[in-house]
Enzyme design. Structure first.
Site, mmCIF file in Angstrom:
data_model
loop_
_atom_site.group_PDB
_atom_site.id
_atom_site.type_symbol
_atom_site.label_atom_id
_atom_site.label_comp_id
_atom_site.label_asym_id
_atom_site.label_seq_id
_atom_site.Cartn_x
_atom_site.Cartn_y
_atom_site.Cartn_z
ATOM 1 N N ASP A 1 0.247 -1.520 -0.349
ATOM 2 C CA ASP A 1 -0.243 -0.381 -0.047
ATOM 3 C C ASP A 1 0.401 0.686 0.176
ATOM 4 O O ASP A 1 1.591 1.507 0.899
ATOM 5 C CB ASP A 1 -0.573 0.264 1.088
ATOM 6 C CG ASP A 1 -1.546 -1.362 1.528
ATOM 7 O OD1 ASP A 1 -1.939 -2.359 0.894
ATOM 8 O OD2 ASP A 1 -1.948 -1.460 2.571
ATOM 9 N N GLU B 1 -10.396 -2.348 4.211
ATOM 10 C CA GLU B 1 -9.095 -2.138 4.786
ATOM 11 C C GLU B 1 -9.036 -0.796 3.537
ATOM 12 O O GLU B 1 -9.878 -0.190 3.045
ATOM 13 C CB GLU B 1 -8.126 -3.044 3.781
ATOM 14 C CG GLU B 1 -7.859 -4.216 4.419
ATOM 15 C CD GLU B 1 -7.028 -5.147 3.879
ATOM 16 O OE1 GLU B 1 -6.535 -5.924 4.701
ATOM 17 O OE2 GLU B 1 -6.671 -5.324 2.608
HETATM 18 C C1 FRU Z 1 -3.700 -3.727 2.666
HETATM 19 C C2 FRU Z 1 -3.572 -4.394 3.572
HETATM 20 C C3 FRU Z 1 -3.692 -3.169 5.140
HETATM 21 C C4 FRU Z 1 -2.559 -3.488 5.606
HETATM 22 C C5 FRU Z 1 -1.047 -3.449 5.112
HETATM 23 C C6 FRU Z 1 -0.443 -4.589 6.339
HETATM 24 O O1 FRU Z 1 -3.279 -4.243 1.336
HETATM 25 O O2 FRU Z 1 -4.045 -5.328 3.815
HETATM 26 O O3 FRU Z 1 -4.812 -2.887 5.351
HETATM 27 O O4 FRU Z 1 -2.356 -2.303 6.881
HETATM 28 O O5 FRU Z 1 -1.730 -3.783 3.801
HETATM 29 O O6 FRU Z 1 0.632 -4.753 4.714
#
Ligand code: FRU
Length: 497
Positions: free
Chosen positions: A32, A209
């Site tokens: 992300d 998310e």
């Molecule tokens: C989304 C996610 C988020 C989390 C991160 C962990 O892709 O699953 O929810 O904070 O990636 O790397």
């Protein structure tokens, strides 16, 4: 201290699948985008990063800056895992009025601490008072502790709401199972729970998310709407993870959707757009966003070498009124026009039914724009084939009878690394005033397709094995009339360290 202006060394970035216009880490794993904020002439990009391997692991925040959204300078890792856990996703703001007391114009980030032992998730804070070059974690972390009844409790996105000086407050949007929770704060440190949104709304096939929430004008006029973005971890239209959005209002405490509960609006119908986040504090009210150009379904297996994971091109968002309601319209940031080489354009020509027209070579990185006349009787599937060789190609097509637009990457090159990768991804598409308009950005290992003023978007990674550069137009069962066609080779961006 590492200053991008004086010490940057250009990186080669020339591996076979290395994107030339899309952000990638020099080495290691990326997911992300995090902490997107504009300050003192620089766009900051932090990202979920595991520097020691090309698969997901203990999460750090990688960091890079750009003055133009195209050329990027990598900076040292900003946040490392600590006693409270891994550093999961989060966001950044500039604390213009020093509400937290860290110093004038502190850059403040809120992120999720993920404890790898018991999977508990809490929200923590860090700040920088030197343009993001060095970071201090707040001694009182976490600032929001784990509620005992919630397992998924993560990805704070913060913004200032209300009046500049009096009566305003910080707002946080936070994701949990299939809902977004809102919190408010006077100082970024003490947070009170507000409302929540979700119950029964939208796509619920996976965990929600990385939320985002912002206001935008409709058709660039005085009317506005709030847009809530929420990643869905599984079950998106192209399979696996994908990004949905909601249109509605926000009263400082909670978000209300203006659509029916079962309305699902997809930000992107391709397989490779997730965890979309917008930049905070961008001048002139521009809403610029970036997404992870990958998918949790197969993201750990894509056949890149020193690095794994890329971002989409930064995109600029608008809201437009359509026959079905107010919708997002996306376009790559106009800054990318600076990368264009000599234009190749043609107007009003026809490809006979069932035939193919070869276009002049465009290289491996290019932009195409075309407007196709769509008579009522249009039949079959027409479109483009790119990266075409003896045994492979990627097809971009339109099937007017079925009212669909698609990217077919089943024969695009390397695809056997995961069963879910080779697929055809489609989106609903109707003609506008008897025409279909497509805009396409192709990089060494991706295709981003914007249709009908960016209201329908598909993003897919591809891994062609050869140096095939051929692009061709193909007609369906009726002649294909192209009213306008424009193509540009695009110059590679500069990535340095
Ligand atoms: C989304 C996610 C988020 C989390 C991160 C962990 O892709 O699953 O929810 O904070 O990636 O790397």
């Amino acid at each position: 201290m590492h200053d991008s202006k004086t010490t940057a060394t250009p990186l080669a970035y020339d591996e076979r699948f290395r994107p030339q216009l899309h952000f990638t880490p020099p080495t290691g794993w990326l997911n992300d985008p995090n902490g997107l904020v504009y300050y003192a002439g620089e766009y900051h990009l932090f990202y979920q990063h595991f520097p020691r391997d090309t698969v997901w692991g203990p999460m750090h925040w990688g960091h890079a800056v750009s003055t133009d959204l195209i050329n990027w300078t990598h900076l040292p890792v900003a946040l490392q895992p600590d006693d409270l856990g891994y550093i999961f996703s989060g966001s950044a703001v500039i604390d213009w009025h020093n509400t937290a007391g860290f110093g004038p114009q502190a850059m403040v980030v809120l992120f999720t601490h993920h404890d790898p032992h018991d999977s508990k998730q809490s929200q923590s804070l860090a700040y920088s008072i030197d343009r993001g070059r060095t970071w201090t974690k707040y001694a009182g972390n976490p600032v929001i502790d784990t509620p005992s009844n919630l397992r998924d409790f993560r990805d704070p996105k913060i913004f200032w709401y209300g009046d500049e000086s009096a009566g305003g407050r910080w707002v946080m949007a936070l994701a949990t199972t299939s809902a977004i929770l809102f919190y408010t704060s006077p100082d970024l440190i003490t947070w009170q729970p507000g409302g929540s949104f979700g119950s029964g709304y939208g796509a619920r096939s996976g965990v929600w998310e990385t939320p985002d929430l912002f206001q935008l004008p409709v058709d660039d006029g005085p009317d506005t709407r709030w847009v809530l973005l929420a990643g869905v971890g599984d079950g998106a239209p192209a399979g696996g993870s994908g990004e949905q959005y909601f249109i509605g209002s926000f009263d400082g405490q909670t978000f209300t959707s203006e659509n029916e509960k079962d309305t699902v609006l997809w930000f992107d119908y391709g397989a490779d757009n997730y965890a979309t986040q917008s930049w905070s504090d961008v001048p002139h009210g521009r809403r610029l966003v970036l997404s992870w150009m990958n998918n949790w379904q197969y993201g750990r297996a894509i056949p890149t070498t020193a690095w794994r994971g890329a971002m989409t091109m930064p995109r600029e968002l608008r809201l437009v009124r359509t026959p079905s309601g107010v919708r997002l319209s996306q376009a790559p940031a106009p800054e990318f026009q600076a990368q264009r080489g000599q234009p190749y354009g043609r107007s009003n020509f026809t490809v006979p039914a069932g035939e193919t027209l070869l276009l002049p070579p465009l290289g491996l990185v290019f932009e195409l724009e075309l407007a196709v006349d769509l008579p009522e009787a249009a039949a079959g599937t027409f479109g483009l084939r790119l990266r075409t060789g003896a045994d492979q190609h990627t097809a971009i097509g339109c099937t007017p009878g079925a009212r669909t637009l698609f990217i077919d990457r089943r024969r695009s090159g390397l695809s056997a690394f995961h069963d879910d990768f080779p697929a055809l991804h489609s989106a609903p598409l109707a003609a506008q005033d008897g025409r279909i308009r497509l805009r396409l950005f192709v990089d060494r290992s991706s295709v981003e397709l914007f249709a009908n003023d960016g209201t329908v978007v598909l993003t897919d990674q591809i891994f062609p094995t050869g140096e095939e550069m051929q692009v061709e137009l193909f007609a369906g069962d009726t002649p294909l009339t192209i009213s306008r066609f424009d193509a540009y080779r695009l110059q590679s961006a500069r990535f340095s360290k």
